[in-house]
Enzyme design. Sequence first.
Site, PDB file in Angstrom:
ATOM      1  N   LEU A  33      -6.369  25.984  15.744  1.00 28.15           N
ATOM      2  CA  LEU A  33      -7.453  25.922  14.752  1.00 28.15           C
ATOM      3  C   LEU A  33      -7.024  26.340  13.337  1.00 28.15           C
ATOM      4  CD1 LEU A  33     -10.489  27.107  16.945  1.00 28.15           C
ATOM      5  CD2 LEU A  33      -9.836  24.765  16.329  1.00 28.15           C
ATOM      6  N   ALA A  75       0.645  18.879  13.791  1.00 30.76           N
ATOM      7  CA  ALA A  75       1.691  18.994  12.764  1.00 30.76           C
ATOM      8  C   ALA A  75       1.033  19.230  11.416  1.00 30.76           C
ATOM      9  CB  ALA A  75       2.514  17.712  12.709  1.00 30.76           C
ATOM     10  N   TYR A  76       1.765  19.869  10.518  1.00 28.91           N
ATOM     11  CA  TYR A  76       1.312  19.922   9.132  1.00 28.91           C
ATOM     12  C   TYR A  76       1.689  18.582   8.492  1.00 28.91           C
ATOM     13  CZ  TYR A  76       0.899  24.990   9.851  1.00 28.91           C
ATOM     14  OH  TYR A  76       0.558  26.230  10.307  1.00 28.91           O
ATOM     15  N   TYR A 141       8.456  16.459   5.286  1.00 35.53           N
ATOM     16  CA  TYR A 141       7.460  16.065   6.292  1.00 35.53           C
ATOM     17  C   TYR A 141       8.001  14.913   7.150  1.00 35.53           C
ATOM     18  CZ  TYR A 141       3.542  13.527   8.280  1.00 35.53           C
ATOM     19  OH  TYR A 141       2.733  12.844   9.150  1.00 35.53           O
TER      20      TYR A 141
END
Length: 329
Positions: A33, A75-76, A141
Site C-alpha cells: 500500500l 513496481a515504482y 525505470y
Amino acid sequence: MNVLVVGGAGYIGSHCVRQLIAAGHNPVVLDNLVYGHRAAVPEDVPFYPTNLGNEKEVGKILRKEKIELVMHFAAYAYVGESVTDPLKYYFNNVAATLHLLRCMIGSGVKKFVFSSTCATYGVPEKMPLVETMPQAPINPYGQTKLDVENILKSLAHANGLSFAAFRYFNAAGAAEDGAIGEHHDPETHLIPLAIDAATGLRPPLQVFGNDYPTPDGTCLRDYVHVDDLSRAHIAVFDQLAKPGAALFYNLGTGTPTSVLEVIRAVEKVTGKTVPHTIAPRRAGDPPALYADSTKAKTELNWTPKFTTIEPIVATAWQWHQANPQGFRS
Ligand code: UFG
C-alpha cells in the site's frame, strides 16, 4: 487457479484481480500500500499488506493460499524520479523481485507473469515495435524492468520457472462497470490530467512539445485499455504449463494517438474544453511508441476490445465523474 497478485491494489493489478474473478480464478492480493489503494481490491479477496523483503512471511502466504501462479505488478513507475533516485528503483523493482522469486522457488511455485514495459526498448529506430527489436532503455525505470526480464530468463533455464513478460504500452481507462479506475499520487499521466483540466480540478494541461517529427508535432503513443491488458495476463496461463517457458509479448492496440488527439477525445467525451498550453518537451519522451502485438494476438488469441481512444477515455471519464478525488472520494 490460485493466483497471488503482487501489487494487486495498484492501477493495473487491481483491474487484473477483477478479471481473474470474472474468469473463475482465485486471486490473493499482496500489496504494501505504498502506492496501492485498499479500496481498489474487493473486500472478500484475501489481502496481505506485506513487503516482499519479508521472505518468511511471503513464503507462508504462498503455502497457506496454495498459490500456483504469481503475477507481479508491484513496481515504482515514475520515469523522471528513476533518473534522480535510481537506488529507490533498483531496490524496489529489482531487489524486491529477487526476494519474491527466491520465495517462489523455495515454495515450488513455478509460474510467473511479469509486468514489463515498452520503456525497455528506449528510443527505437523503427515503428511499430516487435518483440525481437533491440532493448536499450534510456532511464533506470526501463532498465530495472529489463533487468528483471533477464533474471527471469536465467531462472527459466536453471530452475524451470515458466514466465510471461508483458511489455505494456500506455495503460489507460477504467473498469467498464465504473467500480475502479486510475488514481496515482502524484498523477503524471496524460488522460487523467486532461480530464482534471477539463473539469477545473487541476490547472490547464501542459502539452510537452509540439515540434516532434509527427503529423501534428505532438508525441504519438499507443493507449491500451487496462482491462484488455488484464485479459492477456489470463490468456497466457495455458502457455505456462510447459516448464521453462520464457515468453515476451508487446501489449498495445497498434494505433498511434497524438497528445492533441487525446485532448480532442477528452473534449468529445466530456463535452468540455480541455484548457491547455504548449510547454517544452519533457526529458526522455520518445517521439513515437506503438506496438506490433501480432505475437500476443496469434499465440494467445488476444484481441483488444478497445481499439480507439474515445471509448477508452469514456471509461476513464465514467470513473472520474463518480470519483473526482479517486479512491479518496
Ligand atoms: N503528456 C503531456 N502532458 C502531460 C502528461 C503527458 O503532454 O501533462 C504527454 C507526454 O509527453 C507523452 C504522452 O502525453 O507524450 C503520454 O504521457 P504519459 O505520462 O501519460 O505516459 P508515458 O508515455 O510517458 O508513460 C508510459 C507509462 C510509463 C512507461 C512509459 C514508457 O506510463 O510507465 O509509458 O515510455 F514507462
